[in-house]
Motif scaffolding. Structure first.
Motif, mmCIF file in Angstrom:
data_model
loop_
_atom_site.group_PDB
_atom_site.id
_atom_site.type_symbol
_atom_site.label_atom_id
_atom_site.label_comp_id
_atom_site.label_asym_id
_atom_site.label_seq_id
_atom_site.Cartn_x
_atom_site.Cartn_y
_atom_site.Cartn_z
ATOM 1 N N VAL B 241 0.846 -1.209 0.000
ATOM 2 C CA VAL B 241 0.000 0.000 0.000
ATOM 3 C C VAL B 241 0.875 1.250 0.000
ATOM 4 C CG1 VAL B 241 -1.691 1.297 1.365
ATOM 5 C CG2 VAL B 241 -1.872 -1.188 1.187
ATOM 6 N N LEU B 242 2.015 1.142 0.670
ATOM 7 C CA LEU B 242 2.887 2.306 0.804
ATOM 8 C C LEU B 242 3.510 2.715 -0.526
ATOM 9 C CD1 LEU B 242 4.504 1.413 4.244
ATOM 10 C CD2 LEU B 242 2.953 3.308 3.752
ATOM 11 N N GLN B 243 3.433 1.804 -1.490
ATOM 12 C CA GLN B 243 3.925 2.122 -2.833
ATOM 13 C C GLN B 243 3.110 3.261 -3.452
ATOM 14 O OE1 GLN B 243 3.767 -1.414 -5.179
ATOM 15 N NE2 GLN B 243 5.758 -1.049 -6.108
ATOM 16 N N GLN B 244 1.802 3.256 -3.123
ATOM 17 C CA GLN B 244 0.920 4.299 -3.686
ATOM 18 C C GLN B 244 0.552 5.301 -2.600
ATOM 19 O OE1 GLN B 244 -0.881 0.875 -4.506
ATOM 20 N NE2 GLN B 244 0.750 0.740 -6.028
ATOM 21 N N VAL B 265 9.218 -0.201 -2.218
ATOM 22 C CA VAL B 265 8.991 1.095 -1.565
ATOM 23 C C VAL B 265 10.329 1.704 -1.127
ATOM 24 C CG1 VAL B 265 7.903 2.272 0.390
ATOM 25 C CG2 VAL B 265 6.729 0.351 -0.732
ATOM 26 N N VAL B 266 10.552 2.930 -1.553
ATOM 27 C CA VAL B 266 11.727 3.681 -1.102
ATOM 28 C C VAL B 266 11.216 4.804 -0.193
ATOM 29 C CG1 VAL B 266 13.682 5.122 -1.793
ATOM 30 C CG2 VAL B 266 12.998 3.159 -3.212
ATOM 31 N N PRO B 267 11.599 4.795 1.083
ATOM 32 C CA PRO B 267 11.097 5.843 1.985
ATOM 33 C C PRO B 267 11.724 7.193 1.669
ATOM 34 C CG PRO B 267 12.702 4.463 3.111
ATOM 35 C CD PRO B 267 12.512 3.869 1.738
ATOM 36 N N ALA B 445 -4.816 4.581 -0.853
ATOM 37 C CA ALA B 445 -3.656 5.381 -1.222
ATOM 38 C C ALA B 445 -3.668 6.753 -0.568
ATOM 39 C CB ALA B 445 -3.603 5.521 -2.736
ATOM 40 N N GLU B 446 -4.846 7.342 -0.393
ATOM 41 C CA GLU B 446 -4.906 8.714 0.120
ATOM 42 C C GLU B 446 -5.313 8.796 1.582
ATOM 43 O OE1 GLU B 446 -3.842 11.267 -1.622
ATOM 44 O OE2 GLU B 446 -3.409 9.867 -3.241
#
Lengths: 87, 447
Positions: B241-244, B265-267, B445-446
């Motif tokens: 989920v953190l990808q979007q 995912v890159v923070p 995502a939002e």
């Protein structure tokens, strides 16, 4: 002279009876380390006796049964060690 | 030693005596605290054993001795001695054999004793085996059940197994008392560590001087949502989920890098605080570090320089709150830290100006028996019963944890309570309940 295991044993007992788990576990580890250095000076029978109570102590530690750990150290292991020291 | 409820003939006799004692003492409680008596009367007996093979009989509940089987009075004297002799009002956490209140009431200075029970079933079992009616009638005594919102009342004496046997409703107070009992040990450890901190600081001084200050992120995301990822098992469920994640910045603990990388995912920021070189380098094992060339690493001065030098991106130094350095030592931004990397990561989000901090992988326990998220460097299976430590998760179930993580959780809750201006959300289906943080299980995502 006070045997050098005694202070650690007393600190362990004190901490566990008061619910200071971290301190109790730290002191218990130190006590066992100090005790290990003395075992060679004991007879095989004495070593076995101490080993038996230590096994119960470690079993109580797995359950986090702090009062029982304190009892085993104060009333089982300490008299055994005192007897070994005076033999 | 067996700790199961046996059904031999001597125990049958004991059970009969216990039943009589219980009824009698419940009657006393009913006259003074009728609501408490109703709650105790509805509680079943705990799984217990009345041991008579020790010099003094003693009660064992769920494998834990309630009082010494050799000298319960000496033990209770030690516990009662935690309250100063001239103290008029005090609290006793737990009932046990009932000896601690008896000892305290003998002191001329005592005006009131608040006795707090952590589990109605345990209290009922204690009241069945130990005589307490001599002090239950004393007007200076007040008896009550712990509540989830109770603060630690000082000075206090504690009966440790009663804390360990706390029920779900009393778990928060249990942890607060536990933390209080552990404070001298924690402070001693910190003092022992001080020299190490200073030495590591001096080893890293050239890097600290050339690197930026974490203070530079202050207010860069005003009134926004900031995401924080720890490496708890539940991160596995949400990493994708953190990808979007849209425009919300993501701060990751270094231990969460591999699980996040697995999901692509890159923070935006990474926090590292641990001083153990090899342990932290394992957080980077197998990663293509070049993707982090624009990602700032926020680090505490104790982090090994090999770790710092292996980071391809910019570095920002922060100092842990509550750690003293030698006078004259230049310091940078302080970040809240009480042992967990999540603490400074969350404080960083607040420093950035977040109005909402959303936590991922902040489980403070081992849901599903896993120590970390999938792909995390130190992932391992843990025993169901982790030395008896547990916390309540967001589903209202007990999950195993460690004593340290319980402390980290309660310290985070205290931090949250000091930041009423920020909304905290924990995204997990089985991680720990965090007081002051809302729980969210479905996240888009939002959100």
């Amino acid at each position: 002279m006070t045997p050098h295991w005694q202070a650690e044993l007393e600190a362990t007992v004190h901490a566990f009876r008061l619910g200071m788990e971290g301190a109790g576990n730290d002191h218990l580890k130190e006590f066992i380390d100090r005790l290990s250095g003395q075992l060679n000076a004991m007879s095989a029978y004495q070593q076995q006796e101490i080993h038996n109570v230590l096994a119960q102590t470690l079993d109580a530690q797995k359950r986090n049964d702090m009062i029982h750990i304190a009892d085993l150290l104060e009333y089982e292991i300490a008299p055994l060690l005192t007897r070994c020291s005076s033999d | 030693m067996s700790v199961t409820l046996e059904t031999n003939s001597s125990l049958q006799v004991n059970l009969s005596v216990a039943d009589d004692r219980w009824r009698q003492q419940l009657g006393v409680i009913a006259t003074r605290w009728p609501e408490l008596a109703r709650q105790l009367a509805h509680a079943p007996l705990s799984h217990h054993l009345w041991r008579e093979d020790t010099p003094q009989p003693t009660l064992v509940i769920d494998g834990l001795h309630l009082a010494s089987g050799y000298d319960a009075a000496a033990e209770a004297e030690l516990q009662a001695a935690q309250i100063p002799c001239d103290q008029a009002d005090c609290t006793v956490y737990g009932l046990g054999s009932g000896t601690v209140p008896r000892i305290l009431l003998q002191r001329p200075a005592i005006r009131s004793i608040q006795i707090v029970l952590f589990n109605p079933s345990v209290a009922r079992t204690c009241l069945s085996y130990y005589p307490m009616d001599d002090w239950l009638t004393d007007p200076r005594v007040e008896l009550s059940l712990a509540t989830g919102t109770s603060r630690v009342a000082r000075p206090f004496a504690a009966v440790p197994p009663c804390l360990q046997l706390a029920d779900e409703a009393s778990a928060v107070l249990r942890d607060r008392v536990w933390l209080d009992l552990s404070t001298p040990f924690i402070r001693q450890k910190q003092a022992d560590d001080a020299a190490h901190w200073q030495q590591r600081f001096e080893d890293n001084l050239d890097l600290i001087n050339q690197d930026g200050d974490a203070a530079c992120v202050k207010g860069i995301c005003p009134d926004t949502q900031v995401l924080v990822a720890g490496a708890g098992p539940s991160l596995t469920d949400y990493a994708a989920v953190l990808q979007q994640r849209g425009g919300s910045p993501l701060i990751a603990a270094s231990s969460a890098l591999r699980p996040l990388a697995q999901a692509g995912v890159v923070p935006d920021l990474v926090v590292v605080i641990d001083g153990a070189k090899d342990l932290v380098l394992q957080h980077f094992d197998g990663l293509d570090l070049s993707v982090y060339k624009d990602v700032p690493l926020i680090y505490f001065p104790r982090v090994h320089r090999h770790v710092l030098q292996s980071w391809p991106g910019p570095r920002l130094t922060a100092f842990p709150s509550g750690v003293s350095f030698k006078e004259g030592t230049p310091t940078k931004q302080r970040l809240f830290c009480s042992g967990s990397v999540l603490h400074p990561a969350i404080d960083l989000a607040v420093l950035m100006g977040a109005r909402e901090v959303v936590l991922f992988g902040a489980d403070f326990g081992f849901p599903g028996g896993q120590s970390h998220a999938s792909e995390a460097a130190h992932l391992h299976q843990v025993a169901d019963r982790f030395a008896g430590h547990w916390v309540i998760n967001v589903a209202g179930e007990r999950i195993p944890t460690s004593a340290s993580m319980r402390g980290y959780l309660r310290d985070l809750e205290a931090y949250i309570s000091r930041h009423g201006e920020v909304r905290f959300v924990t995204v997990t289906t089985h991680g720990a309940q965090i007081l002051g943080a809302e729980n969210c299980q479905q996240i888009g995502a939002e959100s």
